[in-house]
Each structure stands twice: as structure tokens, then as C-alpha cells.
Design an enzyme around this catalytic site. Structure first.
Site, PDB file in Angstrom:
ATOM      1  CG  PHE A 133      -1.996   0.966   1.249  1.00  0.00           C
ATOM      2  CD1 PHE A 133      -3.177   0.730   0.559  1.00  0.00           C
ATOM      3  CD2 PHE A 133      -1.858   2.162   1.934  1.00  0.00           C
ATOM      4  CE1 PHE A 133      -4.199   1.659   0.566  1.00  0.00           C
ATOM      5  CE2 PHE A 133      -2.879   3.099   1.945  1.00  0.00           C
ATOM      6  CZ  PHE A 133      -4.055   2.849   1.251  1.00  0.00           C
ATOM      7  CE1 TYR A 235      -9.863   3.264   6.324  1.00  0.00           C
ATOM      8  CE2 TYR A 235      -8.865   4.172   8.310  1.00  0.00           C
ATOM      9  CZ  TYR A 235      -8.779   3.826   6.966  1.00  0.00           C
ATOM     10  OH  TYR A 235      -7.615   4.031   6.293  1.00  0.00           O
TER      11      TYR A 235
HETATM   12  C1  LIG Z   1      -6.298   1.265   4.119  1.00  0.00           C
HETATM   13  C2  LIG Z   1      -4.867   0.961   4.299  1.00  0.00           C
HETATM   14  C3  LIG Z   1      -4.017   1.867   4.954  1.00  0.00           C
HETATM   15  C4  LIG Z   1      -4.552   3.206   5.373  1.00  0.00           C
HETATM   16  O1  LIG Z   1      -3.748   3.922   6.241  1.00  0.00           O
HETATM   17  P1  LIG Z   1      -4.370   5.231   6.932  1.00  0.00           P
HETATM   18  O2  LIG Z   1      -3.273   5.794   7.717  1.00  0.00           O
HETATM   19  O3  LIG Z   1      -5.569   4.802   7.708  1.00  0.00           O
HETATM   20  O4  LIG Z   1      -4.831   6.148   5.822  1.00  0.00           O
HETATM   21  C5  LIG Z   1      -2.707   1.492   5.171  1.00  0.00           C
HETATM   22  N1  LIG Z   1      -2.241   0.274   4.754  1.00  0.00           N
HETATM   23  C6  LIG Z   1      -3.032  -0.605   4.099  1.00  0.00           C
HETATM   24  C7  LIG Z   1      -2.500  -1.930   3.670  1.00  0.00           C
HETATM   25  C8  LIG Z   1      -4.367  -0.279   3.839  1.00  0.00           C
HETATM   26  O5  LIG Z   1      -5.142  -1.153   3.198  1.00  0.00           O
END
Ligand SMILES: *Cc1c(COP(=O)(O)O)cnc(C)c1O
Length: 410
Positions: A133, A235
Site C-alpha cells: 500500500f 474503519y
Molecule cells: C487502508 C490501508 C491503509 C490506510 O492507512 P491510513 O493511515 O488509515 O490512511 C494502510 N495500509 C493498508 C494496507 C491499507 O489497506
């Protein structure tokens, strides 16, 4: 839907009728909204439960409004760890005292990665994969720049994910930390976390897992697998609400030497002494920096209660049934139109979502949303179907894929 789909809808309704978790869908807000015929993005933002609406209302009127500052002494100070322990028991396969709620996944990735690197002085490399990600990659790029370390990239397969074989060439005695997603946000590939943890430890390195796309969808056994550190969102499958705080897991055996870099008063030993100098609190509390978002962690408790009631094994069984059914419809209706499957086809290697590719998906996504069919688009040409096990029906999958077919044939 065209008339030829009707037998398909009959079959979808039969699958719903025999689904042991089907009744749980009625506990969510919006499932009877006729303008949303297929919500296929519960892995980006889960639906709220009806219980959460009540819990938030009563928190504002009674706890916040009634207890005022006394609430901190009575409950809120411990709440990140109290809820962390509930999450650990219901969904992480972790004993108490290793999990806390707070910050965002991005911030916790930073804090845990920095804390891990401090535990491996003299080692100069961090291993991460190209299709992790974006936030995971960016945080590690920032840390590598800050500390003068080297990132070793795994060139992972976009349609699959990382395997132990991929680690063989990049992990060495220079590796301090390995950071991987347990379920790939794009392909849905499910990592063999126990094997990866074993391999990482043989090299003397630390494993930090990102559980954003697994928690609440795939059973986790963090303690048994030997995972060192983990972060995840609340979330998504945990339905904590937009921007609800994340969670961090630090294995008990590491807690005495783990120190994260954002030294704040709420993670200090005996914070109300207001003393000079920082001394990390004992235990998992040291992950906390400033005042945690109590309001933000209210709603996720309702989904944790549901998971506790049904058990992760039943959640996973429904999740597999949903993704298998979706793939069956994709093969029947969409492959003939040039759609390709971008996820592992063996359910043992797949989490709770699938991704399908077609050059026209970017052009049709807005029309799908306008028609009440809500997957999400992932560049360059993927439509991701996230099938949240407690709130998604087989009928939604059937309607959604039928409308995608209609849009591609228009
Ligand atoms: C959704 C997601 C995030 C999101 O990180 P935030 O700090 O909540 O925006 C991070 N890593 C992965 C693998 C995700 O799927």
C-alpha cells in the site's frame, strides 16, 4: 437487470436463505436503502451498525455530557488498551496487553518501524514490496532517508503477492526489518504469515505486518505465528467509521526494549506527575503519544461484539463463499467481455476482496456509483469488489456483477 438474470437472482436469494450469517445484515444501517443495490466497498469503509448509532449518541449525552472530565479517570484513560484487548481476543489471536488503539495506520507504521529499527542497531536494510500500500512505502522511504538506511524492494507479482521465495534474495544479515501487508490491498493475496515470520527470524530481523485488509475478514493468530509487530485499520472490516483510529500490536517479549520516537505525555510512565524527562510507560501503553481519540474508538466496539459472537471462523467461511460466488459470476458474465481476474483463484491464498481488470473500468465507475453499485476503482484498470462478510448479501454480489456486465455491454 435483464430477464436472463432472473434465474441468477433466484440462486442468489437461495444462497442468502441458507447463509447462517444472513440475519446479521439487518444489524447494519442502510442495508435496505433502495438507492444502494450493491455496496461492494466494505473493505474501504465499512457500514455503520445500528448499535453504533445508539452507542455514539449515549456516549455524547451520558458519558461525555454527564461525566465530563471525570470520564478520563473512570474509563477513557484505559480505553485504548481495554478495546485493544477485546480486539486482540476477538480477531487478532493475541493475548491481552499487546494491543492498543490510536493514531492512524500511517502514523503507527512510522512509530513501530522506528521502534523496530532501534532494536536492530548496526543493521542497515528494510525489506518491503513494490505493490505494498502506498502509505507503507512512503513511510519507509521517509524513514530510510531520515536514518540513512537502504530499502530492499521485492518486485512482487501484482496478481499475487509476496511469498517466502521472494524473501530469499532480499533478506540477509543486513536486514533489520521486513514490512509486508498480510492481505494485499490490490490483489487480495493472503500472505503465509507464519512462514514469513519464521524466515524473518532466522535472518535475525523483525517482522511488521500491516493487517488493514485482513482484520475482521481473515482469522489471525499473531501470537502463534510469532509476528513481532503489527498495525491495522478499524474503519474497514471493523466498521469503526471514517477515520476511526488504528491499532498497534507489540509482542510482549519486545515491549521492554521497544521505544517509539514520538515521545508524548500519554505514553509516559505516570503521566500526571508532569515530570521532567521521558520514561516510557511499562507495557503496550508506551505506543501511545498524545491524548487518544476516545470518540473515534466508540463505534468499532459494536463490530467487535458481533465478531466475538459469531467467531472469526464463521466470518471467514462466509467471506470465502462470497468471493467464490463473485468469481463464479465474473467467469460466467464478465470474462467473455474481456475482463481478467487479478486475484488468486484459490481461496486459501485470498482474503476478503477480489479485483478484476478491464480497460473500460475507469470510464464506467461513475455510472456504476450513480446506479447504486459501489465497488472502487484501483489504477490502472482494476475494479475492486470488497465483500464485507457480516453486511454483504449474495444478492448484492449478483446485482452488482449484473450491472457491471450491463455497463460493459452498453
Ligand atoms: C487502508 C490501508 C491503509 C490506510 O492507512 P491510513 O493511515 O488509515 O490512511 C494502510 N495500509 C493498508 C494496507 C491499507 O489497506
Amino acid at each position: 437487470m435483464t430477464t436472463s438474470s432472473s434465474p441468477m437472482l433466484v440462486r442468489a436469494d437461495a444462497l442468502d436463505a441458507s447463509d447462517p450469517l444472513h440475519a446479521y445484515r439487518d444489524l447494519f444501517i442502510g442495508v435496505d436503502d433502495p438507492s444502494v443495490s450493491a455496496y461492494l466497498d466494505g473493505n474501504s469503509l465499512g457500514r455503520p451498525t445500528k448499535a453504533s448509532a445508539e452507542r455514539i449518541n449515549s456516549f455524547v449525552t451520558q458519558a461525555w455530557g454527564g461525566r465530563l472530565i471525570r470520564g478520563w479517570n473512570e474509563e477513557w484513560y484505559e480505553l485504548p488498551i481495554t478495546i485493544g484487548d477485546i480486539l486482540a481476543a476477538a480477531a487478532l489471536g493475541a493475548a491481552a496487553g499487546q494491543t492498543t488503539i490510536g493514531d492512524s495506520t500511517t502514523v503507527l507504521l512510522y512509530k513501530l518501524a522506528r521502534g523496530a529499527l532501534q532494536m536492530r542497531p548496526g543493521r542497515s536494510e528494510i525489506v518491503v514490496d513494490r505493490d505494498n500500500f502506498p502509505t507503507d512505502r512512503y513511510v519507509l522511504e521517509s524513514i530510510a532517508g531520515e536514518l540513512g538506511l537502504t530499502l530492499r524492494w521485492i518486485e512482487s507479482d501484482r496478481r499475487g503477492g509476496v511469498s517466502v521465495d521472494d524473501l530469499l534474495t532480499v533478506v540477509s544479515d543486513r536486514t533489520a526489518l521486513v514490512v509486508l501487508s498480510h492481505v494485499s490491498y490490490r490483489s487480495g493475496h493472503l500472505l503465509d504469515a507464519a512462514a514469513v515470520a519464521r524466515f524473518t527470524h532466522e535472518a535475525g530481523a523483525i517482522l511488521l505486518l500491516d493487517l488493514c485488509h485482513s482484520v475482521g475478514s481473515v482469522p489471525l493468530e499473531l501470537d502463534t505465528w510469532g509476528v513481532d509487530l503489527a498495525v491495522g485499520c478499524t474503519y474497514k472490516y471493523l466498521n469503526g467509521g471514517p477515520g476511526s483510529p488504528a491499532f498497534a500490536y507489540v509482542r510482549t517479549e519486545h515491549q521492554h526494549e521497544f521505544v517509539q520516537p514520538i515521545w508524548g505525555w500519554m505514553g509516559r510512565d505516570n503521566p500526571f506527575a508532569m515530570a521532567q524527562g521521558y520514561e516510557p510507560a511499562p507495557g503496550i501503553r508506551r505506543v501511545i503519544s498524545g491524548t487518544p481519540s476516545i470518540l473515534g474508538m466508540i463505534a468499532l466496539q459494536d463490530t467487535l461484539a458481533l465478531i466475538e459472537e459469531v467467531g472469526m471462523a464463521a466470518v471467514r467461511a462466509k467471506s470465502i463463499a462470497l468471493t467464490e460466488y463473485a468469481l463464479e459470476l465474473v467467469r460466467e458474465l464478465l470474462i467473455p467481455l474481456g475482463v481478467e481476474i487479478g486475484s488468486p483463484e484459490d481461496s486459501a491464498e485470498r482474503g476478503g476482496h477480489i479485483i478484476i481488470d478491464h480497460p473500460r473500468f475507469e470510464a464506467v465507475i461513475e455510472r456504476l456509483w450513480n446506479r447504486g453499485v459501489i465497488p472502487d476503482f484501483r489504477a490502472p484498470q482494476g475494479l475492486r469488489l470488497g465483500l464485507s462478510p457480516l453486511s454483504t448479501s449474495f444478492r448484492e454480489v449478483c446485482v452488482g456483477i449484473g450491472v457491471i456486465r450491463d455497463e460493459l455491454t452498453d
